[in-house]
Design a protein around this motif. Structure first.
Motif, PDB file in Angstrom:
ATOM      1  N   ILE A 139      10.399   4.217   0.935  1.00 45.64           N
ATOM      2  CA  ILE A 139      10.807   4.360   0.494  1.00 45.64           C
ATOM      3  C   ILE A 139      10.655   5.296  -0.706  1.00 45.64           C
ATOM      4  O   ILE A 139      11.330   6.008  -1.781  1.00 45.64           O
ATOM      5  N   THR A 140      10.101   6.891  -0.146  1.00 50.85           N
ATOM      6  CA  THR A 140       9.585   7.619  -0.320  1.00 50.85           C
ATOM      7  C   THR A 140      10.935   8.600  -0.086  1.00 50.85           C
ATOM      8  O   THR A 140      11.628   9.411  -0.876  1.00 50.85           O
ATOM      9  N   ASP A 141      12.059   8.294   0.814  1.00 52.19           N
ATOM     10  CA  ASP A 141      13.198   9.284   0.777  1.00 52.19           C
ATOM     11  C   ASP A 141      14.605   8.075   0.208  1.00 52.19           C
ATOM     12  O   ASP A 141      14.862   9.102  -0.806  1.00 52.19           O
ATOM     13  N   GLY A 142      14.347   6.529   0.094  1.00 51.45           N
ATOM     14  CA  GLY A 142      15.350   5.929  -0.465  1.00 51.45           C
ATOM     15  C   GLY A 142      15.678   6.035  -2.003  1.00 51.45           C
ATOM     16  O   GLY A 142      15.897   5.833  -2.706  1.00 51.45           O
ATOM     17  N   LEU A 143      14.082   5.839  -2.813  1.00 50.13           N
ATOM     18  CA  LEU A 143      14.102   5.245  -4.133  1.00 50.13           C
ATOM     19  C   LEU A 143      14.854   6.777  -4.708  1.00 50.13           C
ATOM     20  O   LEU A 143      16.115   6.672  -5.935  1.00 50.13           O
TER      21      LEU A 143
ATOM     22  N   MET B 181      15.702  -4.099  -5.366  1.00 52.99           N
ATOM     23  CA  MET B 181      15.959  -4.967  -4.343  1.00 52.99           C
ATOM     24  C   MET B 181      14.574  -3.865  -3.226  1.00 52.99           C
ATOM     25  O   MET B 181      15.790  -3.020  -2.503  1.00 52.99           O
ATOM     26  N   ILE B 182      13.886  -4.815  -2.248  1.00 54.49           N
ATOM     27  CA  ILE B 182      13.250  -3.982  -1.065  1.00 54.49           C
ATOM     28  C   ILE B 182      13.122  -5.064  -0.228  1.00 54.49           C
ATOM     29  O   ILE B 182      11.772  -6.715  -0.685  1.00 54.49           O
ATOM     30  N   ASP B 183      12.953  -4.368   1.154  1.00 54.49           N
ATOM     31  CA  ASP B 183      12.125  -5.909   1.598  1.00 54.49           C
ATOM     32  C   ASP B 183      11.023  -5.877   2.118  1.00 54.49           C
ATOM     33  O   ASP B 183      10.353  -4.404   1.745  1.00 54.49           O
ATOM     34  N   ALA B 184       9.644  -7.039   2.193  1.00 56.80           N
ATOM     35  CA  ALA B 184       9.186  -7.190   2.396  1.00 56.80           C
ATOM     36  C   ALA B 184       7.980  -6.263   3.877  1.00 56.80           C
ATOM     37  O   ALA B 184       7.073  -5.800   3.599  1.00 56.80           O
ATOM     38  N   ASP B 185       8.984  -6.263   4.697  1.00 53.76           N
ATOM     39  CA  ASP B 185       8.595  -5.125   5.791  1.00 53.76           C
ATOM     40  C   ASP B 185       8.699  -4.179   5.955  1.00 53.76           C
ATOM     41  O   ASP B 185       7.618  -3.006   6.796  1.00 53.76           O
ATOM     42  N   GLY B 186       8.448  -3.204   4.756  1.00 57.73           N
ATOM     43  CA  GLY B 186       8.918  -2.121   4.185  1.00 57.73           C
ATOM     44  C   GLY B 186       9.777  -1.111   5.718  1.00 57.73           C
ATOM     45  O   GLY B 186       9.391  -0.062   5.655  1.00 57.73           O
TER      46      GLY B 186
ATOM     47  N   GLY C  34      22.613   6.883   2.494  1.00 58.20           N
ATOM     48  CA  GLY C  34      22.236   6.727   3.314  1.00 58.20           C
ATOM     49  C   GLY C  34      20.567   6.853   3.551  1.00 58.20           C
ATOM     50  O   GLY C  34      19.830   7.606   2.914  1.00 58.20           O
ATOM     51  N   VAL C  35      20.321   6.545   4.170  1.00 56.32           N
ATOM     52  CA  VAL C  35      18.264   5.677   3.808  1.00 56.32           C
ATOM     53  C   VAL C  35      17.328   6.465   5.298  1.00 56.32           C
ATOM     54  O   VAL C  35      18.182   5.731   6.499  1.00 56.32           O
ATOM     55  N   ILE C  36      16.245   6.294   5.031  1.00 54.76           N
ATOM     56  CA  ILE C  36      15.806   6.328   6.340  1.00 54.76           C
ATOM     57  C   ILE C  36      14.899   5.344   6.959  1.00 54.76           C
ATOM     58  O   ILE C  36      15.023   4.285   5.962  1.00 54.76           O
ATOM     59  N   TRP C  37      14.965   4.503   8.039  1.00 55.13           N
ATOM     60  CA  TRP C  37      15.394   3.360   8.120  1.00 55.13           C
ATOM     61  C   TRP C  37      14.589   3.013   9.507  1.00 55.13           C
ATOM     62  O   TRP C  37      14.501   3.788  10.535  1.00 55.13           O
TER      63      TRP C  37
ATOM     64  N   ASP D  80       1.100  -0.962  -0.436  1.00 58.46           N
ATOM     65  CA  ASP D  80       0.112   0.210  -0.015  1.00 58.46           C
ATOM     66  C   ASP D  80       0.818   1.212  -0.177  1.00 58.46           C
ATOM     67  O   ASP D  80       0.547   2.741  -0.704  1.00 58.46           O
ATOM     68  N   GLU D  81       1.885   1.435   0.514  1.00 58.19           N
ATOM     69  CA  GLU D  81       2.687   2.440   1.218  1.00 58.19           C
ATOM     70  C   GLU D  81       3.610   3.060  -0.492  1.00 58.19           C
ATOM     71  O   GLU D  81       3.609   3.739  -0.659  1.00 58.19           O
ATOM     72  N   SER D  82       4.010   1.835  -0.751  1.00 57.95           N
ATOM     73  CA  SER D  82       4.735   1.454  -1.716  1.00 57.95           C
ATOM     74  C   SER D  82       4.762   2.076  -2.559  1.00 57.95           C
ATOM     75  O   SER D  82       4.644   3.090  -3.935  1.00 57.95           O
ATOM     76  N   LEU D  83       3.652   1.407  -3.089  1.00 58.25           N
ATOM     77  CA  LEU D  83       3.044   1.587  -4.548  1.00 58.25           C
ATOM     78  C   LEU D  83       1.965   3.085  -4.793  1.00 58.25           C
ATOM     79  O   LEU D  83       1.518   3.551  -5.533  1.00 58.25           O
ATOM     80  N   GLY D  84       1.818   2.901  -3.482  1.00 54.88           N
ATOM     81  CA  GLY D  84       0.927   4.196  -3.891  1.00 54.88           C
ATOM     82  C   GLY D  84       1.874   5.467  -3.404  1.00 54.88           C
ATOM     83  O   GLY D  84       1.247   6.613  -4.642  1.00 54.88           O
ATOM     84  N   TYR D  85       2.890   5.326  -3.239  1.00 52.19           N
ATOM     85  CA  TYR D  85       3.860   6.101  -3.776  1.00 52.19           C
ATOM     86  C   TYR D  85       4.529   6.453  -4.747  1.00 52.19           C
ATOM     87  O   TYR D  85       4.646   7.491  -5.060  1.00 52.19           O
TER      88      TYR D  85
END
Length: 357
Positions: free
Chosen positions: A195-199, A186-191, A311-314, A92-97
């Motif tokens: 992704i809004t910051d990292g991609l 490659m992206i983990d299933a736990d989110g 660096g990414v937000i995690w 939901d979060e990833s595909l929405g973004y």
């Protein structure tokens, strides 16, 4: 005379016992050595057996051009094992973004793949979502099917079901080699990675990497950008137990000693690869379990594939497969150390060959 004979017998008995003890000790050392060698090379044995059989289903076909690959396709590879609860939230979060920011991501994407490999038309990029179910025993597959049934964005969703549980490395390898995108994420299933910051960060870094030193060859670039949590190390140290902190620093030490000192965080599940880099790296990948990322670094250095780290937000997400207690964490850490030793030994003794094409 009797005392003398008794003394001699005692001496002989002591020598015999000493010889037997030395022989037993030597035998124990040999046995332990053989067991240690078998333990270290066990991942190589598992790899030799194969075991990456799978079935692939296209649940949402999207545009026909998506199914033949192309310069306007971004592939997302999501390894999943018993993720029926966390996967829907992540999708939901990833595909929405991805849908909301498709236009801006199109610009970043076009710049990242380089001037010599621009998209063939003015259309917005499409996404290829590949969920690799690693032998789950829950409803992970049904979750993906239900999600695909409600997708209306024109993107592609594929479900790859492994015939058995092969480990995260095996699942990611299978997904990468079956993807079609010019860039593969490659992206983990736990989110856990935002992704809004990292991609956008990874796409911008990919652009810098592909244009480094005035790279203007006609060959597709071989580059990889790793998301990193190294900048969060002090914060995580403050919130983690002493055992976890010790294991974290020990793991970093062995990564530097056995793999490469260039990458500070090899284990973040957020990595971007060009198509050429993905094929070269994952064709050569052998490790199937948690430490497969460390082998990717070794392969990249041997094949001179450009690798950068950003660096990414995690955030820590509940339900981690490593939350099995201190003993479980220690055993996983020992297994990862074993895998790194196996990688170093197999490449040093040329048990594993490197394919550059």
């Amino acid at each position: 005379p009797q005392r003398s004979m008794s003394s001699n017998n005692d001496g002989m008995m002591a020598l015999t016992l000493a010889a037997v003890g030395a022989s037993a000790l030597y035998s124990c050392i040999v046995i332990v050595f053989i067991l240690a060698i078998c333990y270290i090379f066990y991942p190589a044995y598992k790899c030799k057996k194969g075991g990456l059989g799978c079935t692939e289903s296209i649940l949402a076909a999207g545009d026909k051009s998506n199914n033949s690959g192309g310069n306007d396709l971004l592939s997302l590879i999501i390894p999943a094992y018993n993720e029926e609860e966390r996967l829907p939230i992540m999708l939901d979060e990833s595909l929405g973004y991805l849908e909301k920011d498709r236009e801006s991501l199109t610009q970043f994407f076009g710049a990242a793949i380089g001037n010599n490999h621009q998209r063939t038309n003015k259309s917005l990029i499409k996404y290829e979502i590949i969920v690799v179910d690693d032998g789950s025993s829950d409803n992970t597959c049904n979750v993906v099917r239900k999600y695909a049934a409600n997708l209306s964005s024109g993107d592609t969703i594929k479900l790859i079901s492994m015939n058995q549980n092969v480990g995260k490395g095996g699942a990611v390898k299978t997904g990468m080699l079956r993807s079609l995108g010019q860039l593969c994420l490659m992206i983990d299933a736990d989110g856990a990675t935002d992704i809004t910051d990292g991609l956008p960060k990874l796409l911008k870094e990919m652009h810098i990497l592909n244009h480094k030193d005035g790279n203007n060859t006609n060959l597709p670039p071989k580059s990889a950008v790793f998301g990193s949590r190294a900048h969060l190390e002090n914060e995580s140290t403050a919130s983690r137990s002493k055992v976890r902190t010790f294991l974290m620093h020990a793991f970093h030490f062995f990564v530097k000693a056995l793999c490469s000192p260039r990458i500070k965080d090899t284990q973040c599940g957020f990595k971007l690869f060009t198509r050429s880099a993905a094929i070269s790296l994952f064709t050569n990948l052998h490790l199937r379990r948690w430490a497969f990322d460390t082998e990717l670094v070794v392969i990249a250095e041997k094949l001179q594939i450009s690798v950068s780290e950003v660096g990414v937000i995690w955030h820590e997400i509940d339900g981690s497969k490593l939350d099995g207690g201190k003993l479980s964490l220690a055993l996983v850490s020992l297994g990862m150390l074993r895998d790194m030793l196996c990688v170093r030994a197999c490449y040093f003794f040329r048990i594993w060959k490197m394919y550059s094409k």
